[in-house]
Write an enzyme that holds these catalytic residues in place. Sequence first.
Site, PDB file in Angstrom:
ATOM      1  N   HIS A 181       1.089  -1.235   0.049  1.00 63.13           N
ATOM      2  CA  HIS A 181       0.037  -0.115  -0.237  1.00 63.13           C
ATOM      3  C   HIS A 181       0.652   1.334   0.259  1.00 63.13           C
ATOM      4  O   HIS A 181       2.224   1.083   0.553  1.00 63.13           O
ATOM      5  CB  HIS A 181      -0.928   0.309   0.958  1.00 63.13           C
ATOM      6  CG  HIS A 181      -1.989   0.757   0.974  1.00 63.13           C
ATOM      7  ND1 HIS A 181      -1.761   1.891   1.509  1.00 63.13           N
ATOM      8  CD2 HIS A 181      -3.422   1.020   0.773  1.00 63.13           C
ATOM      9  CE1 HIS A 181      -2.700   2.219   1.042  1.00 63.13           C
ATOM     10  NE2 HIS A 181      -4.287   1.566   1.156  1.00 63.13           N
ATOM     11  N   ASP A 189      -8.004  -5.770   0.077  1.00 62.42           N
ATOM     12  CA  ASP A 189      -8.734  -5.888  -0.759  1.00 62.42           C
ATOM     13  C   ASP A 189      -8.450  -8.067  -0.435  1.00 62.42           C
ATOM     14  O   ASP A 189      -8.283  -8.337  -1.601  1.00 62.42           O
ATOM     15  CB  ASP A 189      -8.098  -5.657  -1.794  1.00 62.42           C
ATOM     16  CG  ASP A 189      -8.634  -4.349  -2.257  1.00 62.42           C
ATOM     17  OD1 ASP A 189      -9.654  -4.398  -2.333  1.00 62.42           O
ATOM     18  OD2 ASP A 189      -8.268  -4.268  -2.982  1.00 62.42           O
TER      19      ASP A 189
HETATM   20  N1  ACO Z   1       3.837  -7.858  -4.901  1.00 56.45           N
HETATM   21  C1  ACO Z   1       5.512  -7.792  -5.157  1.00 56.45           C
HETATM   22  N2  ACO Z   1       6.212  -6.852  -4.836  1.00 56.45           N
HETATM   23  C2  ACO Z   1       5.743  -5.341  -4.571  1.00 56.45           C
HETATM   24  C3  ACO Z   1       4.118  -5.236  -3.899  1.00 56.45           C
HETATM   25  C4  ACO Z   1       3.115  -7.251  -3.936  1.00 56.45           C
HETATM   26  N3  ACO Z   1       2.290  -6.439  -4.005  1.00 56.45           N
HETATM   27  N4  ACO Z   1       3.881  -3.849  -3.602  1.00 56.45           N
HETATM   28  C5  ACO Z   1       5.393  -3.469  -3.780  1.00 56.45           C
HETATM   29  N5  ACO Z   1       5.919  -4.511  -4.198  1.00 56.45           N
HETATM   30  C6  ACO Z   1       7.236  -3.648  -4.012  1.00 56.45           C
HETATM   31  C7  ACO Z   1       7.497  -2.915  -5.614  1.00 56.45           C
HETATM   32  O1  ACO Z   1       8.437  -3.685  -6.905  1.00 56.45           O
HETATM   33  C8  ACO Z   1       8.812  -2.088  -5.198  1.00 56.45           C
HETATM   34  O2  ACO Z   1      10.058  -2.636  -5.062  1.00 56.45           O
HETATM   35  P1  ACO Z   1      11.627  -1.870  -5.645  1.00 56.45           P
HETATM   36  O3  ACO Z   1      11.636  -1.326  -4.359  1.00 56.45           O
HETATM   37  O4  ACO Z   1      12.251  -3.264  -6.103  1.00 56.45           O
HETATM   38  O5  ACO Z   1      11.275  -1.410  -6.917  1.00 56.45           O
HETATM   39  C9  ACO Z   1       7.971  -0.957  -3.957  1.00 56.45           C
HETATM   40  O6  ACO Z   1       7.494  -2.766  -3.281  1.00 56.45           O
HETATM   41  C10 ACO Z   1       7.447  -0.285  -3.627  1.00 56.45           C
HETATM   42  O7  ACO Z   1       6.464  -0.370  -4.219  1.00 56.45           O
HETATM   43  P2  ACO Z   1       5.736   0.687  -5.425  1.00 56.45           P
HETATM   44  O8  ACO Z   1       4.957   0.189  -6.390  1.00 56.45           O
HETATM   45  O9  ACO Z   1       6.391   1.883  -5.502  1.00 56.45           O
HETATM   46  O10 ACO Z   1       5.214   1.606  -4.700  1.00 56.45           O
HETATM   47  P3  ACO Z   1       3.422   1.917  -4.698  1.00 56.45           P
HETATM   48  O11 ACO Z   1       3.133   2.612  -3.621  1.00 56.45           O
HETATM   49  O12 ACO Z   1       3.743   2.912  -5.807  1.00 56.45           O
HETATM   50  O13 ACO Z   1       2.558   0.956  -4.915  1.00 56.45           O
HETATM   51  C11 ACO Z   1       0.869  -0.373  -4.649  1.00 56.45           C
HETATM   52  C12 ACO Z   1       1.223   0.578  -3.684  1.00 56.45           C
HETATM   53  C13 ACO Z   1       0.271   0.592  -6.345  1.00 56.45           C
HETATM   54  C14 ACO Z   1      -1.421  -0.448  -3.744  1.00 56.45           C
HETATM   55  C15 ACO Z   1       1.226  -1.659  -4.687  1.00 56.45           C
HETATM   56  O14 ACO Z   1       2.061  -2.382  -3.728  1.00 56.45           O
HETATM   57  C16 ACO Z   1       1.019  -2.923  -5.658  1.00 56.45           C
HETATM   58  O15 ACO Z   1       0.740  -2.998  -6.533  1.00 56.45           O
HETATM   59  N6  ACO Z   1      -0.055  -3.930  -5.409  1.00 56.45           N
HETATM   60  C17 ACO Z   1      -1.027  -4.933  -5.684  1.00 56.45           C
HETATM   61  C18 ACO Z   1      -1.876  -4.370  -6.158  1.00 56.45           C
HETATM   62  C19 ACO Z   1      -2.794  -3.857  -5.079  1.00 56.45           C
HETATM   63  O16 ACO Z   1      -3.006  -4.575  -4.279  1.00 56.45           O
HETATM   64  N7  ACO Z   1      -2.798  -3.093  -5.026  1.00 56.45           N
HETATM   65  C20 ACO Z   1      -4.706  -2.578  -3.407  1.00 56.45           C
HETATM   66  C21 ACO Z   1      -3.960  -1.535  -3.055  1.00 56.45           C
HETATM   67  S1  ACO Z   1      -5.253  -0.969  -1.789  1.00 56.45           S
HETATM   68  C22 ACO Z   1      -6.972  -0.615  -2.507  1.00 56.45           C
HETATM   69  O17 ACO Z   1      -6.582   0.186  -3.511  1.00 56.45           O
HETATM   70  C23 ACO Z   1      -7.758  -0.695  -1.947  1.00 56.45           C
END
Ligand code: ACO
Length: 402
Positions: free
Chosen positions: A279, A337
């Site tokens: 998140h 979720d």
């Molecule tokens: N699985 C594996 N790695 C992940 C995940 C994941 N679910 N989420 C983040 N990471 C990693 C990224 O690869 C990144 O790694 P890096 O620093 O080596 O590049 C790091 O963690 C940070 O991730 P970002 O994408 O930069 O974080 P951001 O804050 O932009 O994204 C998000 C947050 C979109 C929720 C992300 O965690 C994700 O895609 N999660 C899966 C989708 C999800 O569950 N979405 C629901 C969110 S809650 C809602 O909307 C109600």
Amino acid sequence: VIDIRTLYRDTGAFTYDPGFTSTASCSSRITFIDGDKGILLYRGYPIEQLAEKCDFMEVCYLLLHDELPNGRQMQEFVNDITYHTMVHDQLTGFYKGFRRDAHPMATLVAVVGALSAFYHHELDIRCPIDRNLSAIRLIAKMPTIVAMSHKYSIGMPFMYPQNKLGYVENFMYMMHATPCEDYVQNPVLVRAMDRILILHADHEQNASTSTVRLAGSSGANPYACITSGIACLWGAAHGGANEAVLRMLLEIGDVSKIGEFINKAKDKNDPFRLMGFGHRVYKNYDPRAKLMRETCHEVLTELGLHDDPLFKLALELERIALEDDYFIEKKLYPNVDFYSGIVMRALGIPTVMFTAIFAMARSIGWIAHWDEMISDEEQKIGRPRQLYKGHTLRDVVSISAR
Ligand code: ACO
């Protein structure tokens, strides 16, 4: 917090912050999140207390009016909502223009957007009475519109709202009842759906709420703005994640395959992510995910499904991920979720409807933010700057010479 509003005027400089990781786009009194501690407050009240002691209607009132209602206020609010649950008969005709297998979010974008074509005489955004009426209409009609999307997709007749029922009971009725048999409500399942709505009601400046505010900042009408929020919510990185989680769990299929999927999620060359994990704001356990996990237990026990393989798989996936260095280091915890899909599946809701139900719940948050923004005298049209990386000045060569 640094207020940099005069930076451009005084120096010509502006900040570059893709994805708004460290930029507040507005001030708000609605929802507070402490992502490090895993705290979520609506209007100052902890989400845990609201989920335990209130129903969704009370939470809607709170988000709109800043205070919880007393008995009389609640009765008036519920009366207002039930008065508006029907949709115009011509709106029901919209569905016939869609393919039966259209995604419910696609029909939702179109039908909610069309509401402004039905109430154009009461859309003065500077008039508090019109603004309140739009909020009431939206909260009241969303369950009807969402349930109609479902019924249309399965080729069943629409069930009209039953105003003697509570908000959530009415929604469950419109989703599951048929004209040929009595529909019996299960209070445990009704309460679970109510809790899903409470937990998804608002979450400050997430992508869809920010989209609603940006659309509203130009003076667009509330239904048009909420529609932009629905479109934004649809993405898998946002509201579409609940659907993606369930598909992922079904794909993993067995506890023995968890390691393989965790490794895929850690592999930088693989775009796969563990859906329902991570998140932007929470760097701790999402408090909504905890409550959702509890609800999952309650619902599955009620239905005699305590051995549900999908729930067991989810619990094991969570356990393994939370012990893995990659997830620990990046502070990736289950978000709301992760468990909501399992609950909705147990409630008999098809996977394609998950995000539409999220949209129904979030509509109250969107409209509360829209109203707050319109009432804020400091609010200007949202107009981000950009870092231009294109060509420098050049001359056009006519097509015959190119
Ligand atoms: N699985 C594996 N790695 C992940 C995940 C994941 N679910 N989420 C983040 N990471 C990693 C990224 O690869 C990144 O790694 P890096 O620093 O080596 O590049 C790091 O963690 C940070 O991730 P970002 O994408 O930069 O974080 P951001 O804050 O932009 O994204 C998000 C947050 C979109 C929720 C992300 O965690 C994700 O895609 N999660 C899966 C989708 C999800 O569950 N979405 C629901 C969110 S809650 C809602 O909307 C109600």
